[in-house]
Structures are given as structure tokens and as C-alpha cells.
Design an enzyme around this catalytic site. Structure first.
Site, PDB file in Angstrom:
ATOM      1  N   TYR A 102       0.807  -1.214   0.000  1.00  0.00           N
ATOM      2  CA  TYR A 102       0.000   0.000   0.000  1.00  0.00           C
ATOM      3  C   TYR A 102       0.844   1.271   0.000  1.00  0.00           C
ATOM      4  CZ  TYR A 102      -4.296  -2.643   0.820  1.00  0.00           C
ATOM      5  OH  TYR A 102      -5.360  -3.485   0.704  1.00  0.00           O
ATOM      6  N   LYS A 140       5.689 -14.222   3.243  1.00  0.00           N
ATOM      7  CA  LYS A 140       6.091 -15.135   2.173  1.00  0.00           C
ATOM      8  C   LYS A 140       7.614 -15.111   2.066  1.00  0.00           C
ATOM      9  CE  LYS A 140       4.249 -17.320  -0.534  1.00  0.00           C
ATOM     10  NZ  LYS A 140       3.949 -18.787  -0.551  1.00  0.00           N
ATOM     11  N   ASP A 174      -0.288 -17.956   2.446  1.00  0.00           N
ATOM     12  CA  ASP A 174      -1.247 -18.887   1.856  1.00  0.00           C
ATOM     13  C   ASP A 174      -1.645 -19.969   2.855  1.00  0.00           C
ATOM     14  OD1 ASP A 174       1.395 -19.735   1.744  1.00  0.00           O
ATOM     15  OD2 ASP A 174       1.204 -20.728  -0.190  1.00  0.00           O
ATOM     16  N   ASP A 232      -4.446  -7.127   5.511  1.00  0.00           N
ATOM     17  CA  ASP A 232      -5.760  -6.706   5.030  1.00  0.00           C
ATOM     18  C   ASP A 232      -6.608  -7.923   4.664  1.00  0.00           C
ATOM     19  OD1 ASP A 232      -7.853  -5.183   4.111  1.00  0.00           O
ATOM     20  OD2 ASP A 232      -6.798  -4.374   2.382  1.00  0.00           O
ATOM     21  N   ASP A 245      -9.961  -9.982   7.135  1.00  0.00           N
ATOM     22  CA  ASP A 245     -11.338 -10.210   6.692  1.00  0.00           C
ATOM     23  C   ASP A 245     -11.708 -11.687   6.771  1.00  0.00           C
ATOM     24  OD1 ASP A 245     -11.529  -7.524   6.223  1.00  0.00           O
ATOM     25  OD2 ASP A 245     -12.133  -7.692   4.134  1.00  0.00           O
TER      26      ASP A 245
END
Length: 361
Positions: A138, A193, A225, A249, A253
Site C-alpha cells: 500500500y 512469504k 497462503d 488486510d 477479513d
């Protein structure tokens, strides 16, 4: 008795409804003389009227007051020329201008809420995702390259300072918590990652350096993942999860989905001196103005605000107020007579607000 000035930005869609509901509940919990709310303009609708999503006077108020409470922002089709949404820019500007580096997203299964994960009961899912809030992918916001409409690039940015401070925030938070529900261990899980990209390997290495100063907190690792599976199969293992901006982010959720959805998901964006609090949901313009929205996420975000203010100012009364608000919300949900629509009930925004206030009394 201390008093605190709170800047509210109601925003768009259901934002005004849920923000006003939270103000009502927080005033009931603490008193109008303790929390002094002042409303300011901002959001996509204001941008359409004035050309500014975050007016100068609103930013000045946010910078000068003790905390910020936000409803929601964004409207369909209201975008900048580059296609990005105007509404999101409201809290993104506040995030970057006020250096709100830690986005705190509690993931907790409340009594009376049925998880889509079979067999999990209230209290068995109780962890916090800490999302680095000012760097990562971001950081490219507004600075990416679009070359002739053929090649587009955005850069992922990871710095030592940014990683150190969000890692330290996460370990300090773990110290204040009671540990993971599964085993009671205070634990920070680093989500990255690191096996693929140097930026994430660096993120992990800096977290390791910070962890060396917290012998009482266990450090754990999960690839971005893989953690999406672990959060479904063993959510009780987690205590605090720290992640780069984009990964944080996404997984926050997912975590919200395991405990009832975004309508119950609180959020705090914190810096050294400033704090912005809002529900994790969007503006839901399709139900705006119909008294159908659930205020729970914004109310719980208000409780996070009280707790943060209590820590900032050494005010135990605010800590007590935060606990009372959370207990009142859970009592209403557990009772099952007044349930918001997103959790399978029929209660309106005003009915939920009134029920929570009755519990507080």
C-alpha cells in the site's frame, strides 16, 4: 473527572447511522462530560460536493483531538481519474499523514454468535491480527506506474523502522493478553512469504530480532497462503498475528468471517499519538438510510477507542467503560432476542443500539 475530545467523521452510506449509534452507546457508558464528540465532514459524498475527501478543517481537528471515530466511507462509481475509489482515500490519508502504523483487528467469537466453522464455541476463537499499516504494497498508493496503458507496476516497501515498530507493538500486545485459547501460550505469529520474496524474508528477520527481547512470548511463523487454512482448522492456536499491509488486510477479513462477519469486526488504526477507530465493514449504500445496518462493529471499535485512550492517559475509568461496552454487546447477542440482520436476526440499527444501552444501565 477527565474529559476527551473525539472527532467523528460519519462518512457515507451507513456511516452516519452506525457512527451515531456508537456515540450513543459510548456516551451511555462514560457520560457526555467525559466524551465530547464533534462531527466533521469527509468522504465520497463530500468529495462530490466540494472536491475534497478530507477537508483541511477535518484533518486539523483529527490531528488536534484525542481520538477519531469514523463511520464508513465510499460510494459506487465515485472514483479518481486513475480508477481508485475516493472513499478509501479518507482513512488512507489519515493513516499516512498521522502515521497510524498498527491496524489492530480483534478476532473473537462472542456468545450468541454461531461461527461457520463447525463446533467452535464462544471464547475458543480469540486472537488479534496486527497489520502493518503504512508500508508494504500500500506504500505505492498514488505512486504506481502506468506505462502507455500496457504495463502497470506497484512497489512493495518494507523498512527496518516500520517492521521493528509493528513487531514490537505485537509482542507488547501479546504480553498484555492471556495467551492463545488452545494452550494459554503468549505467541506472536509472523505471517509472510519469506520463502519467495526478499522483502518478506527481511520482514521475518527483523521480527526475529525484536523477538529476542521477549523471552516470555513465543514466536511462530506462517506463510500467507498456509495461514488461510490454519485460521479455519486451528483458530484456537493463535494469539497475535503480525503481517505486512496487504496480507494483513486479506487475512483479517477472513478472520472476521470465522466469527460472524464484518458486521461484528472492530478495527483500530494506531500511531504513537493518534488513533482512528471504525468498523471493518464498508459503507453498504444499498441499505443506507433504512435503519437496517448493524452498529455492532462500530460500537466495538468505540470500545477499542476507550481502551486505547485509557492506556494513553492512564485512565482506569476508560478501561472499565470499554469492558462494560464489550460485555453489554455480548450479553445482548447471547440473549438472542435482539439480533442484527447480518447475524440472522431482524433487529434494526436503533433497536440494537437501544438494547446495548439498556444493558449498560
Amino acid at each position: 473527572m477527565r474529559s476527551y475530545d473525539i472527532a467523528t467523521i460519519e462518512g457515507d452510506g451507513i456511516g452516519p447511522e452506525v457512527c451515531r449509534a456508537a456515540v450513543t452507546v459510548l456516551t451511555e457508558a462514560c457520560g457526555a462530560s467525559v466524551l465530547r464528540f464533534a462531527n466533521f465532514d469527509g468522504g465520497a459524498l463530500h468529495y462530490q460536493r466540494s472536491g475534497a475527501v478530507l477537508p483541511d478543517d477535518t484533518f486539523a481537528a483529527c490531528k488536534g483531538m484525542h481520538a477519531m471515530l469514523h463511520g464508513a466511507a465510499g460510494l459506487p462509481g465515485v472514483t479518481y481519474p486513475d480508477g481508485t475509489e475516493v472513499g478509501n482515500d479518507l482513512h488512507l490519508q489519515l493513516r499516512f499523514k498521522l502515521d497510524l502504523f498498527a491496524n489492530v483487528r480483534p478476532i473473537r467469537l462472542y456468545a450468541g454468535v454461531q461461527s461457520p466453522l463447525s463446533g467452535w464455541q464462544a471464547g475458543q476463537i480469540d486472537y488479534v491480527i496486527v497489520r502493518e499499516n503504512t508500508e508494504g504494497l500500500y506504500a505505492s498508493r498514488g505512486a504506481g506506474v502506468n506505462l502507455r496503458g500496457e504495463v502497470v507496476t506497484d512497489q512493495l516497501v518494507v523498512t527496518r523502522k516500520g517492521t521493528e515498530r509493528v513487531a514490537r507493538f505485537s509482542f507488547d500486545l501479546a504480553r498484555r493478553r492471556q495467551g492463545a485459547p488452545r494452550d494459554g501460550k503468549r505467541r506472536v505469529t509472523v505471517c509472510d512469504k519469506a520463502n519467495i520474496l526478499r522483502s518478506y524474508a527481511f520482514f521475518r528477520a527483523v521480527c526475529d530480532e525484536v523477538a529476542a527481547g521477549y523471552s516470555d512470548v513465543e514466536i511462530d511463523y506462517a506463510y500467507a497462503d498456509a495461514i488461510t487454512v490454519h485460521m479455519l482448522k486451528k483458530p484456537d492456536f493463535y494469539d497475535v498475528v503480525v503481517a505486512e499491509n496487504m496480507f494483513g488486510d486479506i487475512i483479517s477479513d477472513l478472520g472476521a468471517g470465522t466469527v460472524g462477519g464484518l458486521g461484528i469486526a472492530a478495527s483500530a488504526e494506531l500511531g504513537e499519538r493518534h488513533g482512528l477507530f471504525q468498523g471493518a465493514h464498508g459503507s453498504a449504500p444499498d441499505i443506507a438510510g433504512q435503519n437496517l445496518a448493524s452498529p455492532v462493529a462500530t460500537v466495538l471499535s468505540g470500545a477499542l477507542m476507550l481502551r486505547w485512550l485509557g492506556e494513553q492517559h492512564g485512565d482506569e475509568a476508560l478501561h472499565a467503560g470499554a469492558a462494560r461496552v464489550e460485555q453489554a454487546v455480548e450479553a445482548v447477542l447471547a440473549e438472542g432476542r435482539v439480533v442484527p440482520r447480518d447475524l440472522g436476526g431482524q433487529a434494526s440499527c436503533t433497536e440494537m443500539t437501544a438494547a446495548i444501552c439498556r444493558r449498560l444501565r
